[in-house]
Design a protein around this motif. Structure first.
Motif, PDB file in Angstrom:
ATOM      1  N   TYR A 197      72.410  39.035  69.885  1.00  0.00           N
ATOM      2  CA  TYR A 197      72.281  37.887  69.009  1.00  0.00           C
ATOM      3  C   TYR A 197      73.598  37.603  68.316  1.00  0.00           C
ATOM      4  CZ  TYR A 197      67.311  38.765  69.768  1.00  0.00           C
ATOM      5  OH  TYR A 197      66.100  38.951  70.345  1.00  0.00           O
ATOM      6  N   ASP A 250      75.204  31.252  65.978  1.00  0.00           N
ATOM      7  CA  ASP A 250      74.483  30.108  66.530  1.00  0.00           C
ATOM      8  C   ASP A 250      72.978  30.382  66.433  1.00  0.00           C
ATOM      9  OD1 ASP A 250      73.494  27.957  67.870  1.00  0.00           O
ATOM     10  OD2 ASP A 250      74.574  28.306  69.743  1.00  0.00           O
ATOM     11  N   PRO A 251      72.307  29.802  65.487  1.00  0.00           N
ATOM     12  CA  PRO A 251      70.866  30.086  65.338  1.00  0.00           C
ATOM     13  C   PRO A 251      70.055  29.650  66.546  1.00  0.00           C
ATOM     14  CG  PRO A 251      71.553  28.264  63.907  1.00  0.00           C
ATOM     15  CD  PRO A 251      72.792  28.859  64.465  1.00  0.00           C
ATOM     16  N   LYS A 252      70.465  28.545  67.182  1.00  0.00           N
ATOM     17  CA  LYS A 252      69.731  28.086  68.367  1.00  0.00           C
ATOM     18  C   LYS A 252      69.841  29.096  69.493  1.00  0.00           C
ATOM     19  CE  LYS A 252      68.484  24.123  66.591  1.00  0.00           C
ATOM     20  NZ  LYS A 252      67.070  23.858  66.296  1.00  0.00           N
ATOM     21  N   ASN A 253      71.041  29.632  69.666  1.00  0.00           N
ATOM     22  CA  ASN A 253      71.238  30.626  70.711  1.00  0.00           C
ATOM     23  C   ASN A 253      70.413  31.878  70.434  1.00  0.00           C
ATOM     24  OD1 ASN A 253      72.915  31.634  73.104  1.00  0.00           O
ATOM     25  ND2 ASN A 253      73.316  33.183  71.565  1.00  0.00           N
ATOM     26  N   ASP A 254      70.392  32.317  69.170  1.00  0.00           N
ATOM     27  CA  ASP A 254      69.592  33.484  68.821  1.00  0.00           C
ATOM     28  C   ASP A 254      68.113  33.235  69.062  1.00  0.00           C
ATOM     29  OD1 ASP A 254      71.943  34.584  68.124  1.00  0.00           O
ATOM     30  OD2 ASP A 254      71.496  34.880  66.004  1.00  0.00           O
ATOM     31  N   SER A 255      67.677  32.017  68.766  1.00  0.00           N
ATOM     32  CA  SER A 255      66.275  31.682  69.031  1.00  0.00           C
ATOM     33  C   SER A 255      65.971  31.748  70.520  1.00  0.00           C
ATOM     34  CB  SER A 255      65.966  30.282  68.489  1.00  0.00           C
ATOM     35  OG  SER A 255      66.175  30.222  67.091  1.00  0.00           O
ATOM     36  N   GLN A 256      66.920  31.267  71.354  1.00  0.00           N
ATOM     37  CA  GLN A 256      66.722  31.317  72.803  1.00  0.00           C
ATOM     38  C   GLN A 256      66.710  32.758  73.297  1.00  0.00           C
ATOM     39  OE1 GLN A 256      65.942  28.866  74.801  1.00  0.00           O
ATOM     40  NE2 GLN A 256      65.840  30.255  76.553  1.00  0.00           N
ATOM     41  N   ALA A 264      65.736  35.298  71.595  1.00  0.00           N
ATOM     42  CA  ALA A 264      64.445  35.863  71.203  1.00  0.00           C
ATOM     43  C   ALA A 264      63.363  35.486  72.209  1.00  0.00           C
ATOM     44  CB  ALA A 264      64.077  35.383  69.802  1.00  0.00           C
ATOM     45  N   ILE A 265      63.458  34.249  72.717  1.00  0.00           N
ATOM     46  CA  ILE A 265      62.493  33.820  73.742  1.00  0.00           C
ATOM     47  C   ILE A 265      62.651  34.677  74.984  1.00  0.00           C
ATOM     48  CG2 ILE A 265      61.876  31.928  75.289  1.00  0.00           C
ATOM     49  CD1 ILE A 265      62.611  29.995  73.052  1.00  0.00           C
ATOM     50  N   TYR A 281      61.326  38.359  74.385  1.00  0.00           N
ATOM     51  CA  TYR A 281      59.906  38.620  74.160  1.00  0.00           C
ATOM     52  C   TYR A 281      58.973  37.790  75.040  1.00  0.00           C
ATOM     53  CZ  TYR A 281      61.920  40.782  70.048  1.00  0.00           C
ATOM     54  OH  TYR A 281      62.670  41.555  69.206  1.00  0.00           O
ATOM     55  N   LYS A 282      59.521  36.921  75.898  1.00  0.00           N
ATOM     56  CA  LYS A 282      58.680  36.101  76.759  1.00  0.00           C
ATOM     57  C   LYS A 282      57.911  37.000  77.724  1.00  0.00           C
ATOM     58  CE  LYS A 282      58.900  32.311  80.093  1.00  0.00           C
ATOM     59  NZ  LYS A 282      59.806  31.382  80.802  1.00  0.00           N
TER      60      LYS A 282
END
Length: 611
Positions: free
Chosen positions: A67, A260-266, A268-269, A272-273
């Motif tokens: 992240y 990059d919060p968006k990158n970290d969110s991706q 995380a997907i 844990y997907k």
């Protein structure tokens, strides 16, 4: 302004003053030394702090640093490590350019000061000696003058006395003359010594002492200049690292800006997907109809509850055999790949008219005891014992794919490393062959064979994980041909690659079990449930083979063979590098095709006819 003229009579005070100057210099050296120790201690503490929060290798923390926020923190730790390095540079430079240099200079200064004051004391001793000589000649001259006066008075007294003989008078006269001559000699000596002393004293106060004091003054001024230069160096050494420290701080700022919060969110997907699809809409169930209704295929209760019951008793998932078939059933496919005959988009068994699955299921429930799926029990036991299945089948499909891909990459790296080592040994052996004096080529054969064996083992391991990875990614079908032969009545359709593992559901014990899709469950014939518990007929032999090399079948689905052994071929190589053989009715498995020489029976069923 000179110490020689202004302080000509302050020899002792100058000695004390110069000693005080050396003490000041040594005190400054001690100060700088303690500063270097502080810098080293500070740098060490910063490094330990950075090391303390660094992620541990091969741990969960290392995965978290994918992240951007964690990367920024890691960059800050690294920059702080470099920041600590600059404090070490300050300490090293202060030690080499100030402490060591000044310590050497202090020793030289002490020697120079000692020499100057030694010359001063020597000059003092010389002038004191001249003064003593002058005083001695002066006292002698005074004494001789007094003696001459007394002798003259005695002569005059003897000469005036008529009672004294002429001889006594003459003797007194001669004595007076001798005393006068001694007084004259003492006077001349005193005059000479006085002139010499005056000259020496002039030289002492106007030449020797000024020169010595001037050298001492210059020495003291050099000391003062040296302290000033050292203080300046002290500041410059700090100033030199400021740009680098600034770069470290800029690196921290840049790391913070890279978050990059968006990158970290991706991420995380991706982390844990599970790959599962959400359950569909629950259909309306009309309880006014007869109880022999079919359970809705896409209901949540079916997928979570009843669907699992069907899996445990009547369904099979992705080539997994029923847990209660007898031991003489053929083993699972080799670890290198899925069953050779399991080809994507292969021919499917003809569809037959089937009764509703719920009818057969209710009938089966009344006649068969509830037996849990062996694989589910095995996984649950493994999770309770803390063990992880080798194929990561306890993970959701997406996570399992990532783990398998990571394992394949690691094995490929190990294979490449072993191949590089084999090439190096081969080159060395060629050198030994061309130059026998450098070494015995035969000594490398054992090492070469060992490396080759390691490569073969790693390749087998990699093929095994690649097969599992292919199964997850949808490149291979979910069921093997062997499992299809055992059931004989199932027609499994390959789901799309995206939804390949969507049938994996979480079991009550926390592990994931594989369920057959609703579409597959709808294709089960009524008589299939009883057939699942019958023994499968052994596959016919299609030829024989001879083992060219010894193979240790240590992995699941393989069989060990000995060089020169003759066995039966029951399934030839389908292009994946494996041949299925049988030793007797209870022993069969897969061996590498390159390890055996196959002799196919042209008349055997399933054997190829070569023209």
């Amino acid at each position: 302004m000179s110490w020689g003229t202004e302080l000509w009579d302050q020899f002792d005070n100058l000695e004390k003053h110069t000693q005080w100057g050396i003490d000041i210099l040594e005190k400054y050296i001690k100060f700088v030394k303690e500063r270097t120790e502080i810098e080293l201690s500070y740098a060490k503490q910063l490094r330990n702090l950075s090391k303390k929060y660094q992620p541990k290798k091969n741990s969960k923390e290392e995965e978290e640093y994918r992240y951007t926020a964690c990367k920024a923190f890691l960059s800050t730790l690294n920059e702080m490590n470099d920041y600590a390095g600059q404090h070490e540079v300050i300490s090293e430079n202060m030690t080499s350019q100030i402490t060591v240099e000044l310590a050497r200079y202090v020793q030289e200064l002490k020697q120079e000061r000692k020499s100057h004051f030694h010359d001063g004391r020597k000059a003092q001793q010389h002038i004191e000696t001249c003064w003593k000589q002058l005083e001695s000649s002066k006292r002698r001259f005074e004494r001789d003058c007094k003696e001459a006066d007394r002798a003259q008075q005695y002569f005059e007294k003897m000469d005036a006395d008529i009672n004294v003989t002429k001889a006594d008078v003459e003797k007194a006269r001669q004595q007076a003359q001798m005393r006068h001559q001694m007084a004259e000699d003492s006077k001349a000596d005193y005059s000479s010594i006085l002139q010499k002393f005056n000259h020496e004293q002039h030289e002492y106060y106007h030449t020797h002492i000024p020169n010595i004091f001037q050298k001492i003054q210059e020495m003291e001024e050099r000391r003062i200049v040296r302290i000033g230069e050292s203080v300046k160096t002290y500041a410059e050494l700090d100033r030199q690292v400021i740009p680098i420290i600034g770069k470290c701080l800029d690196g921290m700022v840049k790391a913070a800006e890279s978050i990059d919060p968006k990158n970290d969110s991706q991420l995380a997907i991706e982390a844990y997907k599970s790959g599962f699809e959400p359950p569909g809409d629950i259909e309306f169930e009309d309880y006014t109809q007869p109880m022999k209704r079919a359970v809705s295929d896409n209901s949540l209760s079916n997928s979570r509850g009843e669907g699992k019951s069907e899996l445990k008793f009547g369904g099979k998932s992705k080539g997994k055999l029923w847990p209660f078939i007898k031991k003489n059933k053929p083993p699972p496919p080799p670890p290198a790949s899925a069953s050779p005959s399991a080809v994507p988009n292969g021919p499917q068994s003809p569809k037959q008219q089937k009764e509703p699955l719920s009818h057969r299921f209710n009938e089966f429930m009344t006649s068969k005891p509830k037996i849990h799926c062996f694989r589910s029990l095995k996984r649950g036991l493994s999770l309770k014992l803390g063990a992880t299945p080798e194929d990561f089948s306890n993970l959701p499909p997406e996570q399992r794919r990532k783990k398998l891909q990571q394992k394949v990459d690691e094995l490929n790296k190990e294979i490449q490393k072993e191949m590089d080592q084999r090439d190096a040994i081969t080159k060395m052996k060629d050198v030994y062959l061309k130059n026998p004096q450098m070494g015995d080529p035969a000594s490398l054969d054992h090492k070469l064979a060992e490396v080759s064996q390691n490569i073969e083992k790693l390749r087998l391991e990699a093929q095994k994980f690649e097969a599992w990875l292919a199964e997850v990614e949808g490149r291979l079908p979910a069921r093997s041909e062997q499992a299809r032969r055992q059931s004989g009545m199932y027609d499994v359709q390959n789901p799309p690659a995206v939804n390949n593992c969507a049938q994996d559901r979480e079991s009550p014990d926390g592990s994931y079990t594989e369920e057959r899709s609703q579409e597959s469950e709808g294709k089960v014939l009524a008589a299939d449930f009883d057939d699942e518990f019958d023994d499968e007929e052994s596959l016919p032999a299609i030829g024989t083979c001879k083992a060219l090399y010894t193979f240790e079948g240590q992995n699941e689905g393989t069989i060990s063979v000995v060089e020169g052994e003759t066995l039966y071929v029951i399934e030839e190589d389908k292009g994946d590098g494996w041949t299925r053989i049988r030793r007797n009715e209870d022993e069969e498995g897969y061996v590498p095709t390159s390890y055996v020489e196959v002799y196919l029976d042209k008349n055997a069923k399933g054997a190829k006819t070569y023209i």
